[in-house]
Design an enzyme around this catalytic site. Structure first.
Site, PDB file in Angstrom:
ATOM      1  N   LYS A   1       0.896  -1.278   0.061  1.00  0.00           N
ATOM      2  CA  LYS A   1       0.117   0.218  -0.132  1.00  0.00           C
ATOM      3  C   LYS A   1       0.918   1.287  -0.006  1.00  0.00           C
ATOM      4  O   LYS A   1       1.909   1.256   0.382  1.00  0.00           O
ATOM      5  CB  LYS A   1      -0.773  -0.029   1.357  1.00  0.00           C
ATOM      6  CG  LYS A   1      -1.945  -0.828   1.257  1.00  0.00           C
ATOM      7  CD  LYS A   1      -2.619  -0.905   2.610  1.00  0.00           C
ATOM      8  CE  LYS A   1      -3.906  -1.848   2.753  1.00  0.00           C
ATOM      9  NZ  LYS A   1      -4.950  -1.473   1.627  1.00  0.00           N
TER      10      LYS A   1
ATOM     11  N   ASP B   1      -7.559  -3.062  10.872  1.00  0.00           N
ATOM     12  CA  ASP B   1      -7.878  -4.169   9.745  1.00  0.00           C
ATOM     13  C   ASP B   1      -8.620  -5.265  10.486  1.00  0.00           C
ATOM     14  O   ASP B   1      -8.809  -6.338   9.776  1.00  0.00           O
ATOM     15  CB  ASP B   1      -6.840  -4.406   8.748  1.00  0.00           C
ATOM     16  CG  ASP B   1      -7.615  -4.749   7.259  1.00  0.00           C
ATOM     17  OD1 ASP B   1      -8.734  -4.374   7.150  1.00  0.00           O
ATOM     18  OD2 ASP B   1      -6.964  -5.329   6.690  1.00  0.00           O
TER      19      ASP B   1
ATOM     20  N   ARG C   1     -10.472 -11.348   1.803  1.00  0.00           N
ATOM     21  CA  ARG C   1     -11.487 -12.453   1.165  1.00  0.00           C
ATOM     22  C   ARG C   1     -10.582 -14.001   1.128  1.00  0.00           C
ATOM     23  O   ARG C   1     -11.187 -14.867   1.558  1.00  0.00           O
ATOM     24  CB  ARG C   1     -11.838 -12.155  -0.325  1.00  0.00           C
ATOM     25  CG  ARG C   1     -10.816 -11.948  -1.195  1.00  0.00           C
ATOM     26  CD  ARG C   1     -11.223 -11.012  -2.324  1.00  0.00           C
ATOM     27  NE  ARG C   1     -11.072  -9.618  -1.977  1.00  0.00           N
ATOM     28  CZ  ARG C   1     -11.324  -8.763  -2.826  1.00  0.00           C
ATOM     29  NH1 ARG C   1     -11.650  -9.145  -4.079  1.00  0.00           N
ATOM     30  NH2 ARG C   1     -11.097  -7.414  -2.746  1.00  0.00           N
TER      31      ARG C   1
END
Ligand code: BES
Ligand code: MN
Ligand code: ZN
Length: 507
Positions: A287, A298, A361
């Site tokens: 990032k 997170d 995910r």
């Protein structure tokens, strides 16, 4: 913090201040302060301030008035602007109560009394519960790292007593109001627990830490906690968690929390799944630096799940609930997962890791497969999953996607009530094309468009039961403090889920 309700005359009740709420559409002093106060200096001052318009009842107004010697046991009155009385909702009450106690706290008060404002269509239990939430959540501060001077001890507000003029408050008995207050205290404490976990910096917070927090909570509140370390993760082929964590020097964890409150232990449970990335650098798909520090939270989905388990157990709800947390630290290193790597899950689905920053995910998929073992009534996952969801809905609303339409409708309604609102996004099958891979069954990124939806469709491939996905990327952190939501971790969805589980338990 002690919060209670009592039938008493404000003039005789000793406290540092009486907090009252002044609506903007009434040009006179309302309620008991007026009724019992006539002739006192407090009453005269308050009436004059209102009549003159110096206190017009607007939400940003606050004034402090002083009692004349001997006229009342209470030292001061804090008048807080309420806004429109006609439009007052439970959310107005949460916010106003927060403003009231924050004012008292800033004046270093220890005990206050409060008159609850009325809300159309709501009874005293609902109003007292909303005020309790506003008070606890409003006073929350994450200040453990600040240096404190020895001669500047921390003064904390210790008690709030809601005053009742009669034996019933807006149609509810004092006993029922007390029950509602205690329930709200339990749920607010759980929300604060979630905020503390979210705000903890990532040099103090690793997957093992999340497992320890869950274990401690389970021991105290009464739910079973098991966690898998590297050996069990490998044995159970939890390839998503392993792949995401493999750049980290810390160990990953899969945390299983089981609460059995139903009359029958065999009743199908509701399963909650949380994303527990204790820090998300993006991995090799690193990032940019700006704003990366926010990625310490997170693991907000995990925090919400752990805290909700705590609330459910403390409330002893007659329902079976399972909490699952997939926890890893997403770091770049020589051992980290590379873009283009392919993993195959135990349900047979292979996934190309096109971007290591779409790690949520990947870890959630293992948990969603695991959830099948429970034959769940429904599975709800919570994750700070996509920036795309923040682009779509901002910080106001949680994105909701899934296959359990009935439960989604319930969550929509409950979200409006507790004011942790959810907004459904579609997961039409046409979007599935976006996550097709050239080398595997699916890939973990869907390109530029509909990013929140393609993330959900990735998850859907691992579900075999009614399922809901809540993308809390925008709602788990707040960028600016408001009345009862501080800057930073919000503990979002603890109140939403606890209310839903309470209703499912038939209570
Ligand atoms: N944890 C982030 C999502 C996020 C963004 C949470 C902003 C809270 C605030 C997630 O792991 C992520 O990095 N998502 C990527 C996915 C992309 C690579 C497909 C994103 O949203 O940019
Ligand atoms: Mn990421
Ligand atoms: Zn992430």
């Amino acid at each position: 913090m002690k919060i209670s309700i009592q039938k008493a005359d404000w003039k005789k009740f000793k406290s540092d201040a009486l907090i009252c709420f002044q609506p903007e559409d009434k040009k006179w002093l309302v309620g008991s302060l007026d009724y019992y106060g006539k002739g006192t200096a407090l009453h005269t001052q308050a009436s004059q301030m209102i009549a003159s318009g110096d206190m017009a009842g607007k939400k940003d107004e606050q004034i402090v008035l002083y009692a004349a010697k001997g006229e009342a046991a209470v030292g001061r009155v804090i008048l807080i602007g309420l806004g429109s009385a006609d439009k007052t909702t439970l959310e107005t009450v949460r916010r106003a109560a927060a403003r009231g106690v924050k004012k008292a706290q800033s004046l270093k008060m220890k005990s206050v009394t409060m008159y609850l404002p009325g809300v159309k269509g709501k009874n005293g239990e609902a109003v007292a519960a909303a005020a309790t939430e506003g008070i606890l959540l409003g006073l929350y501060k994450y200040d453990k790292f600040f240096k404190r001077e020895k001669n500047d001890p921390k003064v904390e507000l210790e008690s709030v007593t809601f005053l009742a003029d009669e034996a019933t408050v807006m149609g509810s008995s004092i006993a029922n109001c007390t029950k509602a207050i205690n329930r709200a205290l339990t749920i607010s404490a759980a929300t604060i627990f979630a905020r503390d976990m979210e705000n903890e910096p990532s040099n103090n917070k690793f997957p093992e830490t999340l497992a320890n927090w869950a274990a401690a909570s389970g021991k105290q509140s009464g739910f079973k906690v098991t966690s898998f370390g590297p050996a069990e993760l490998k044995k159970n082929k939890m390839v998503g968690i392993i792949a995401v964590n493999q750049g980290s020097v810390k160990e990953a964890r899969f945390i299983i929390m089981e609460y059995k409150g139903s009359r029958k232990a065999s009743d199908a449970p509701i399963v909650l799944v949380g994303k527990g990335i204790t820090f998300d650098t993006g991995g090799i798909s690193l990032k940019p630096g700006a704003g990366m520090a926010d990625m310490k939270s997170d693991m907000s989905g995990a925090a919400t799940v752990i805290a909700t388990m705590q609330a459910v157990a403390n409330l002893k709800l007659p329902i079976n609930v399972v909490g699952l947390v997939s926890s890893a630290e997403n770091m770049p290193s020589g051992s980290a997962t590379r873009p283009g790597d392919v993993i195959t899950y135990t349900n047979g689905v292979s996934a190309e890791i096109d971007n290591t920053d779409a790690e949520g995910r990947l870890v959630l998929a293992d948990a969603l497969i695991w959830a099948q073992k429970y034959n769940p009534k429904t599975v709800i996952d919570l994750a700070t999953l996509t920036g795309a969801c923040v682009v779509a809905l901002g910080h106001v609303t949680t994105g909701m996607m899934g296959t359990d339409d009935k439960m989604m409708n319930k969550l929509k309604k409950i979200g409006d009530d507790v004011y942790e609102r959810v907004c459904e996004l579609p997961i039409y099958e046409e979007y599935e094309d976006l996550i097709k891979s050239d080398v595997a069954d699916i890939k973990n990124v869907g390109g530029r468009w509909a990013g929140a939806i393609t993330a959900a469709l990735f998850l859907k491939r691992f579900t075999t039961y009614p399922w809901i996905h809540l993308d809390i990327a925008g709602t788990a952190r707040s960028e600016a403090a408001s009345d009862y939501i501080p800057k930073g971790g919000t503990g979002v969805a603890v109140r939403l889920l606890t209310q839903m589980l309470t209703e499912e338990a038939g209570k």
